[in-house]
Design an enzyme around this catalytic site. Sequence first.
Site, PDB file in Angstrom:
ATOM      1  N   TYR A   1       0.635  -1.034   0.105  1.00 27.16           N
ATOM      2  CA  TYR A   1      -0.066   0.081  -0.084  1.00 27.16           C
ATOM      3  C   TYR A   1       0.894   1.197  -0.108  1.00 27.16           C
ATOM      4  CZ  TYR A   1      -3.739  -3.301   1.461  1.00 27.16           C
ATOM      5  OH  TYR A   1      -4.657  -4.396   1.669  1.00 27.16           O
TER       6      TYR A   1
ATOM      7  N   TYR B   1     -13.040  -8.373   3.499  1.00 35.17           N
ATOM      8  CA  TYR B   1     -12.478  -6.810   2.761  1.00 35.17           C
ATOM      9  C   TYR B   1     -13.825  -6.697   1.769  1.00 35.17           C
ATOM     10  CZ  TYR B   1     -10.633  -9.542  -1.296  1.00 35.17           C
ATOM     11  OH  TYR B   1     -10.459 -10.570  -2.423  1.00 35.17           O
TER      12      TYR B   1
END
Length: 323
Positions: free
Chosen positions: A55, A216
């Site tokens: 990320y 998620y």
Amino acid sequence: MAHVHISEQKVEKDRSVVHSWRYIFYKCTIGGTAYESVKIAIETGYRHIDGALIYYNEHEVGQAIRDKIADGTVKREDIFYCGKLWNTFHPPELVRPTLEKTLTTLQLDYVDLYIIELPMAFKPGDEFYPNDESGKWLYHETDLCATWEALEACKDAGLVKSLGVSNFNKRQLELILNKPGLKHKPVSNQVECHPYFTQPKLLEYCRQNGIVIVGYSPLGTSRDPSWVNLKCPPMLEDDLLVSIAKKYNKTTAQVCLRFNVQRGVVVIPKSFSPARIKENFEIFDFSLSDADMKAVEGLNKNIRFVELLMWSDHPEYPFHDDF
């Protein structure tokens, strides 16, 4: 909720899945957004932060965590951080150095949970998304058991409290669970999970094996056609969800999150909006009735938003199987 079996010898309280349901998810961003978002989340009451090396923001997330510890808002033991092992770091000799890189970036002594992000290995190297001159993805031989053994060594060394996986199907979970000499079971499996994709078979299998599902995209996804399956309509606009939200004076997003929490799924909604970060947290003051839970379950379409079709030719692509 019951404790999770971490090993055959003892039962430990894994803070990633037992301590509370309060999770928030952060993805790649720029310009300090992750730093501010994590600070707001911690101030709001979130204690679990889902991150990853890929990320590109672990430096911001780590700084935010350390600053909120320094100002007395939380102690380190109050915070749960989940890191992830990316596809290019599956070879056993790369596992510990990769985790240590995350720890150095976060400037923390340990992470609470470290998971294999995907069961598909890519060619090791400096490129996170390796491909050749023609654009063909460069894969690597996958030995999930060998990768897992390297993760077990990291846990034994005190670098991580608990271990898990992500996007693993039943067969791939069984590879780990049936591995000769298994020392530490996976405590969680992070997969797509929401009212349009409820994962009933995988959820039941994981329950039977003491593995918690972490969902998620619990609110659906963006509508980016480059990676999102647009055959699935925007979930938060669903008429049934809208009507249930009105009934409880909540938003459709809050109904979706509450639905998963009531069925034992940990939710990790993503947001950089202070208002939405706070809104996503406000799901503990109401419960859906049994009838409403059944109605939402009936929305299941068995269609993924996140298909990852660009890697569907990988030998360990997880989504060819039923579950």
